[in-house]
Design a protein around this motif. Structure first.
Motif, PDB file in Angstrom:
ATOM      1  N   GLY A   1      49.175  57.607  40.704  1.00  0.00           N
ATOM      2  CA  GLY A   1      49.384  56.628  40.494  1.00  0.00           C
ATOM      3  C   GLY A   1      49.029  55.866  39.148  1.00  0.00           C
ATOM      4  O   GLY A   1      48.617  57.071  38.184  1.00  0.00           O
ATOM      5  N   SER A   2      49.276  54.997  38.522  1.00  0.00           N
ATOM      6  CA  SER A   2      48.521  54.301  37.423  1.00  0.00           C
ATOM      7  C   SER A   2      48.437  52.885  37.207  1.00  0.00           C
ATOM      8  O   SER A   2      48.436  51.960  38.221  1.00  0.00           O
ATOM      9  N   PHE A   3      47.625  52.472  36.574  1.00  0.00           N
ATOM     10  CA  PHE A   3      46.801  51.088  36.694  1.00  0.00           C
ATOM     11  C   PHE A   3      45.862  50.553  34.885  1.00  0.00           C
ATOM     12  O   PHE A   3      45.972  51.413  34.004  1.00  0.00           O
ATOM     13  N   GLU A   4      45.785  49.503  35.070  1.00  0.00           N
ATOM     14  CA  GLU A   4      44.775  48.994  34.306  1.00  0.00           C
ATOM     15  C   GLU A   4      43.557  49.037  34.784  1.00  0.00           C
ATOM     16  O   GLU A   4      43.486  47.822  36.088  1.00  0.00           O
ATOM     17  N   ASN A   5      42.802  48.246  34.078  1.00  0.00           N
ATOM     18  CA  ASN A   5      41.246  47.409  34.152  1.00  0.00           C
ATOM     19  C   ASN A   5      40.347  46.488  33.750  1.00  0.00           C
ATOM     20  O   ASN A   5      40.963  46.028  33.529  1.00  0.00           O
ATOM     21  N   VAL A   6      41.619  45.537  35.388  1.00  0.00           N
ATOM     22  CA  VAL A   6      41.393  44.319  35.026  1.00  0.00           C
ATOM     23  C   VAL A   6      40.462  43.520  35.608  1.00  0.00           C
ATOM     24  O   VAL A   6      39.262  43.802  36.547  1.00  0.00           O
ATOM     25  N   ILE A   7      39.672  42.062  34.938  1.00  0.00           N
ATOM     26  CA  ILE A   7      38.726  41.831  35.370  1.00  0.00           C
ATOM     27  C   ILE A   7      38.485  40.058  36.237  1.00  0.00           C
ATOM     28  O   ILE A   7      39.598  39.389  36.222  1.00  0.00           O
ATOM     29  N   VAL A   8      38.139  41.084  37.530  1.00  0.00           N
ATOM     30  CA  VAL A   8      38.537  39.562  38.396  1.00  0.00           C
ATOM     31  C   VAL A   8      37.577  38.817  38.257  1.00  0.00           C
ATOM     32  O   VAL A   8      35.997  39.013  38.983  1.00  0.00           O
ATOM     33  N   VAL A   9      37.568  37.228  39.272  1.00  0.00           N
ATOM     34  CA  VAL A   9      36.625  36.167  39.557  1.00  0.00           C
ATOM     35  C   VAL A   9      37.297  36.174  40.549  1.00  0.00           C
ATOM     36  O   VAL A   9      37.933  36.169  41.108  1.00  0.00           O
ATOM     37  N   ARG A  10      36.058  35.083  40.835  1.00  0.00           N
ATOM     38  CA  ARG A  10      36.230  33.721  42.249  1.00  0.00           C
ATOM     39  C   ARG A  10      37.605  33.112  41.835  1.00  0.00           C
ATOM     40  O   ARG A  10      37.175  32.685  40.486  1.00  0.00           O
TER      41      ARG A  10
END
Length: 284
Positions: A124-133
């Motif tokens: 698989g592959s991915f980006e590092n994402v910032i998640v907030v409420r």
């Protein structure tokens, strides 16, 4: 400031200590790891089943995208599967200590690990994402995490990414992240964010997509940091025969279209899984 929130180190070590040294039971005349596995009749696999939908526990069983791939690989070996569910922090040390044959859990490829461990071709592959409420108004871009409490998983490939981004913010004259909290597993970061313990979390983009699908109107993504990355399984460098076998089987799934089918089943979209060019310079 970095704070570590997790199960105790003693718990991690005790789980690993309980895992049998299967390779020591292999006959002395076995040539390679595959020969040892076949003579034993079982492949022992270390996994952290806490990374939905790659690998997670449902109704007491490990399931997920990587589990489907693993089941195919094991069927082609013609042996039984003994899959150990362990904390991620103990998997790489446990692999080198020969507690299991293979670390089949989603592991980000980076230069530091690639100089010590052997990666399979990506699953698989991915980006590092910032998640907030979802109702968060203070954080609209990655730069807005300055002064905020941010969380990710301890010893994950994401940890050095957020640490590097924190340094980048400080080098630009900012304050950087207010506090970095490290949890034993990614699901713990989800709970911490929802409960208000932290202001933001940094996770892999496929997991973020599934998280927001499973819990709608609770979270949102405000951006990504670091570089695009690949996820692979990990072996000891000397176990080239098993690595080549697994790479061939992933290639078969890719060429037949089955890998795409599994990605659509578990994620709803296709991921990049190249056969070459995914390892950093100097990789084993």
């Amino acid at each position: 400031m970095i704070a570590f929130f997790s199960a105790s180190r003693r718990r991690v070590l005790s789980l690993l200590a309980a895992a049998p040294l299967f390779l020591s039971l292999a006959p002395a005349h076995a040539d390679g790891l595959i020969d040892q596995i076949k003579q034993r009749g079982t492949i022992v696999v270390g996994t952290e089943a806490a990374f939905e939908p790659f690998e997670f526990v449902r109704d007491g069983q490990i399931v997920g995208y990587n589990k489907d791939i693993l089941d195919y690989v094991v069927s082609q070996l013609g042996v039984k599967l003994d899959q150990l569910n362990l904390p991620f922090q103990g998997l790489l040390p446990g692999l080198l200590a020969k507690k299991f044959d293979l670390m089949a859990t989603s592991t980000g490829i980076n230069a530091e690990r690639a100089a010590k461990y052997a990666y399979t071709r990506p699953t698989g592959s991915f980006e590092n994402v910032i998640v907030v409420r979802a109702d968060e108004t203070r954080i609209k871009t990655p730069e807005d995490i300055t002064g905020m409490v941010v969380a990710t998983q301890l010893a994950s490939s994401v940890q050095p990414i957020i640490e590097a981004y924190d340094k980048e913010l400080k080098d630009k004259g900012g304050k950087g992240v207010g506090e970095l909290k490290l949890f034993t597993s990614f699901p713990e970061t989800h709970v911490a964010l929802a409960s208000g313990q932290v202001d933001a979390i940094v996770i892999a983009s496929p997991s973020a997509a599934v998280l927001m699908k499973n819990v709608p109107d609770t979270y949102k993504v405000v951006g990504s940091i670091g570089e695009f990355s690949y996820l692979s399984w990990v072996l000891r460098p000397e176990d080239k025969d098993l690595r080549e076998f697994i790479n061939a089987k992933i290639g078969e799934l890719k060429d037949s279209g089955k890998l795409k089918e599994l990605q659509l089943k578990w994620f709803g979209f296709e991921m990049k899984t190249p056969a070459e060019g995914y390892l950093p310079p100097g990789a084993l």
